[in-house]
Design a protein around this motif. Structure first.
Motif, PDB file in Angstrom:
ATOM      1  N   UNK A 330      39.340  35.731  24.429  1.00 54.55           N
ATOM      2  CA  UNK A 330      39.040  36.161  25.797  1.00 54.55           C
ATOM      3  C   UNK A 330      38.797  34.974  26.710  1.00 54.55           C
ATOM      4  N   UNK A 331      38.032  34.006  26.223  1.00 55.78           N
ATOM      5  CA  UNK A 331      37.767  32.809  27.029  1.00 55.78           C
ATOM      6  C   UNK A 331      39.043  32.015  27.277  1.00 55.78           C
ATOM      7  N   UNK A 332      39.890  31.913  26.248  1.00 52.61           N
ATOM      8  CA  UNK A 332      41.142  31.168  26.406  1.00 52.61           C
ATOM      9  C   UNK A 332      42.024  31.809  27.474  1.00 52.61           C
ATOM     10  N   UNK A 333      42.118  33.131  27.462  1.00 57.26           N
ATOM     11  CA  UNK A 333      42.907  33.823  28.480  1.00 57.26           C
ATOM     12  C   UNK A 333      42.309  33.616  29.868  1.00 57.26           C
ATOM     13  N   UNK A 334      40.975  33.639  29.941  1.00 56.45           N
ATOM     14  CA  UNK A 334      40.313  33.439  31.237  1.00 56.45           C
ATOM     15  C   UNK A 334      40.579  32.044  31.783  1.00 56.45           C
ATOM     16  N   UNK A 335      40.534  31.029  30.924  1.00 62.79           N
ATOM     17  CA  UNK A 335      40.802  29.669  31.380  1.00 62.79           C
ATOM     18  C   UNK A 335      42.282  29.441  31.676  1.00 62.79           C
ATOM     19  N   UNK A 336      43.158  30.231  31.024  1.00 63.26           N
ATOM     20  CA  UNK A 336      44.598  30.052  31.215  1.00 63.26           C
ATOM     21  C   UNK A 336      45.066  30.520  32.583  1.00 63.26           C
ATOM     22  N   UNK A 338      42.931  31.285  35.877  1.00 66.27           N
ATOM     23  CA  UNK A 338      41.624  31.430  36.542  1.00 66.27           C
ATOM     24  C   UNK A 338      41.620  32.427  37.693  1.00 66.27           C
ATOM     25  N   UNK A 339      42.730  32.523  38.429  1.00 64.88           N
ATOM     26  CA  UNK A 339      42.754  33.449  39.567  1.00 64.88           C
ATOM     27  C   UNK A 339      42.564  34.892  39.110  1.00 64.88           C
ATOM     28  N   UNK A 340      43.234  35.263  38.034  1.00 64.84           N
ATOM     29  CA  UNK A 340      43.107  36.627  37.514  1.00 64.84           C
ATOM     30  C   UNK A 340      41.728  36.842  36.900  1.00 64.84           C
ATOM     31  N   UNK A 341      41.254  35.868  36.114  1.00 64.64           N
ATOM     32  CA  UNK A 341      39.959  36.025  35.458  1.00 64.64           C
ATOM     33  C   UNK A 341      38.823  36.106  36.473  1.00 64.64           C
ATOM     34  N   UNK A 342      38.899  35.324  37.566  1.00 62.17           N
ATOM     35  CA  UNK A 342      37.870  35.390  38.596  1.00 62.17           C
ATOM     36  C   UNK A 342      37.832  36.776  39.222  1.00 62.17           C
ATOM     37  N   UNK A 343      39.008  37.327  39.505  1.00 57.70           N
ATOM     38  CA  UNK A 343      39.083  38.664  40.093  1.00 57.70           C
ATOM     39  C   UNK A 343      38.479  39.706  39.162  1.00 57.70           C
ATOM     40  N   UNK A 344      38.824  39.649  37.882  1.00 62.62           N
ATOM     41  CA  UNK A 344      38.319  40.627  36.919  1.00 62.62           C
ATOM     42  C   UNK A 344      36.817  40.464  36.690  1.00 62.62           C
ATOM     43  N   UNK A 345      36.368  39.223  36.610  1.00 64.76           N
ATOM     44  CA  UNK A 345      34.949  38.973  36.354  1.00 64.76           C
ATOM     45  C   UNK A 345      34.073  39.424  37.508  1.00 64.76           C
ATOM     46  N   UNK A 346      34.575  39.286  38.736  1.00 67.82           N
ATOM     47  CA  UNK A 346      33.819  39.779  39.893  1.00 67.82           C
ATOM     48  C   UNK A 346      33.754  41.309  39.905  1.00 67.82           C
ATOM     49  N   UNK A 435      35.562  24.620  36.003  1.00 67.99           N
ATOM     50  CA  UNK A 435      36.281  23.766  35.058  1.00 67.99           C
ATOM     51  C   UNK A 435      37.784  24.033  35.065  1.00 67.99           C
ATOM     52  N   UNK A 436      38.232  24.997  35.877  1.00 61.17           N
ATOM     53  CA  UNK A 436      39.627  25.438  35.834  1.00 61.17           C
ATOM     54  C   UNK A 436      40.415  25.047  37.079  1.00 61.17           C
ATOM     55  N   UNK A 437      39.929  24.089  37.844  1.00 69.29           N
ATOM     56  CA  UNK A 437      40.590  23.771  39.113  1.00 69.29           C
ATOM     57  C   UNK A 437      42.015  23.267  38.909  1.00 69.29           C
ATOM     58  N   UNK A 438      42.237  22.453  37.892  1.00 71.68           N
ATOM     59  CA  UNK A 438      43.586  21.932  37.651  1.00 71.68           C
ATOM     60  C   UNK A 438      44.530  23.077  37.298  1.00 71.68           C
ATOM     61  N   UNK A 439      44.088  23.949  36.397  1.00 70.04           N
ATOM     62  CA  UNK A 439      44.925  25.084  35.992  1.00 70.04           C
ATOM     63  C   UNK A 439      45.205  26.006  37.167  1.00 70.04           C
ATOM     64  N   UNK A 440      44.183  26.327  37.957  1.00 73.97           N
ATOM     65  CA  UNK A 440      44.375  27.180  39.130  1.00 73.97           C
ATOM     66  C   UNK A 440      45.337  26.530  40.130  1.00 73.97           C
TER      67      UNK A 440
END
Length: 465
Positions: A330-336, A338-346, A435-440
């Motif tokens: 789950x964490x790996x998908x979230x870091x992969x 970030x835009x989607x994970x931020x939306x879901x986490x909010x 920590x995901x700025x580069x990936x985003x």
């Protein structure tokens, strides 16, 4: 419209342009509106204290406290708040790094000065990703560190794809970006380092005359970083356990089960920690380093503490294998993404620092923040769908082979992969989008590339007609 194909591609390009423009406008208004505030992050308070006392441990790089010391000095001379200097520097550097990356990687082509506005437009889109914009106007090292990584990545793609008439310039740009990143965030010594060394190795294999220059660059970075660490950083000086592989695994695989699994721990642990302490550690991942690890290492020494950490990790892996595998995945998908994970986490999905970070982001403009973040998330899904359609069309036409962009994709994938693995395995199950700025940013760069493809293919249709 002359034909259906032209209409569809022009409509898609128009959507890209409108949605990206709206994000840029919202982002710039948000950045300006929050420039006068210093968000209440614990790391900010610590960095300000370090800029006064110069007591560093192995979790903090020397460069950002030095920047704060300098801007505090400017504040005393000019009367302008220090954070305005910091924010201006971070935002300008982020924009220049985005321009550099888009140009060097070939994602935006502007030969002979033509199309410069598209390059700057794309860079502005990268800078105004909500999670990136938040870090640009915060007293935190994440923005500058991400910019340094982008510079290294862009130069690496350029060097290995087209070569360079001045290899020395490329090597020192990459070495400088690597060193700056390491002095901002200590983990970037390994994150950028692994990537930079891999690129150097690939290029040296093709151009053996470059061996001495690239080896010197690596040696200089490691020497300077080692000197500053030896002279300025003192492990445990700020009330945290030392950084180590065993400590990272303790965070990843044992937390939050310190109290629940207490019957399986060695007597060295149960004699040192009571039920209340173990419960307190289980409630906050920060307490693993500040309470558990610190006390273990001060009492038993680093070597013995590491052995106990490994035993605890083994117990957790044996007892909670499925739970741990699911959490890591789950964490790996979230870091992969970030835009989607931020939306879901909010929206309440998963466990992360997103809610806390977002509460700091709201700052002086909570209403604008709400609509800015929601619009950026919704537009991301639309642009992602249009980008995937473009990829399918390109694949069907064979355009992907013509572009010969496998090297660029491989480098970007390598950068994302190592960032995902590092932060997934070094975290405590609490994903942090800072920590995901580069990936985003790389996801946003993909959107810029797809917008360019729609523009170019529309122009081709018009030219043929």
């Amino acid at each position: 419209m002359k034909n259906k194909k032209e209409f569809m591609k022009k409509t898609a390009y128009g959507l890209f342009f409108v949605l990206m423009t709206l994000q840029i406008v919202l982002g710039l208004v948000w950045i300006i509106g929050n420039a006068g505030k210093v968000p209440d992050f614990a790391e900010t308070k610590e960095l300000l204290e370090i800029s006064r006392t110069w007591v560093l441990d192995d979790y903090v790089g020397v460069c950002y406290p030095a920047l704060l010391w300098l801007t505090k000095g400017l504040e005393s001379v000019t009367g302008i708040p220090y954070n305005l200097f910091v924010y201006l520097l971070q935002t300008v550097v982020a924009f220049l790094a985005a321009v550099f990356f888009l140009q060097k990687s070939g994602l935006v082509k502007c030969e002979a000065g033509a199309g410069k506005w598209r390059l700057y437009f794309g860079a502005a889109y990268l800078v105004t990703i909500p999670m990136a914009a938040q870090c640009h106007v915060a007293v935190l090292p994440f923005s500058l560190a991400a910019s340094s990584f982008l510079v290294v990545l862009g130069e690496a793609i350029f060097l290995c794809k087209k070569g360079s008439q001045n290899v020395a310039e490329s090597v020192w740009i990459m070495g400088g970006g690597w060193l700056l990143g390491a002095l901002l965030l200590p983990e970037y010594l390994w994150l950028i380092g692994f990537f930079a060394v891999a690129v150097f190795g690939l290029y040296m294999w093709k151009n053996r005359k470059c061996y001495p220059l690239m080896l010197i660059a690596v040696a200089v970075v490691l020497l300077v970083n080692g000197l500053q660490a030896g002279l300025l950083q003192e492990p445990r000086s700020r009330g945290r356990m030392e950084k180590s592989f065993s400590g990272a695994m303790l965070h990843r695989f044992v937390w939050p089960h310190f109290f629940a699994n207490k019957y399986f721990w060695n007597s060295y642990i149960t004699d040192l920690f009571g039920d209340e302490e173990l419960l307190e550690i289980s409630e906050n991942p920060e307490n693993v380093a500040r309470i558990f690890g610190l006390k273990m290492e001060e009492t038993y020494g680093k070597e013995m503490a590491d052995r106990e950490y490994r035993k605890m990790v083994g117990v957790s892996l044996e007892m909670r294998t499925k739970e741990i595998v699911f959490a890591v995945g789950s964490d790996a998908l979230a870091y992969a993404c970030p835009q989607v994970s931020m939306d879901l986490q909010l929206k309440g999905v998963g466990v992360s620092y997103t809610g806390w970070n977002y509460s700091r982001m709201q700052g002086q403009m909570p209403v604008l923040t709400k609509y800015y973040v929601k619009f950026a998330s919704a537009s991301f899904y639309v642009l992602l769908a249009l980008g995937c359609v473009a990829l399918l069309v390109k694949k069907g036409k064979g355009d992907c082979k013509k572009e010969k962009s496998w090297g660029r994709r491989a480098f970007c994938l390598l950068a994302v992969l190592e960032l995902v693995i590092w932060y997934t395995m070094s975290g405590a199950g609490m994903q942090d989008y800072r920590n995901s700025l580069v990936t985003a940013t790389l996801w946003a760069a993909f959107m810029v590339k797809m917008a360019e493809w729609y523009r170019e293919s529309t122009a081709e249709i018009v030219a043929k007609d």
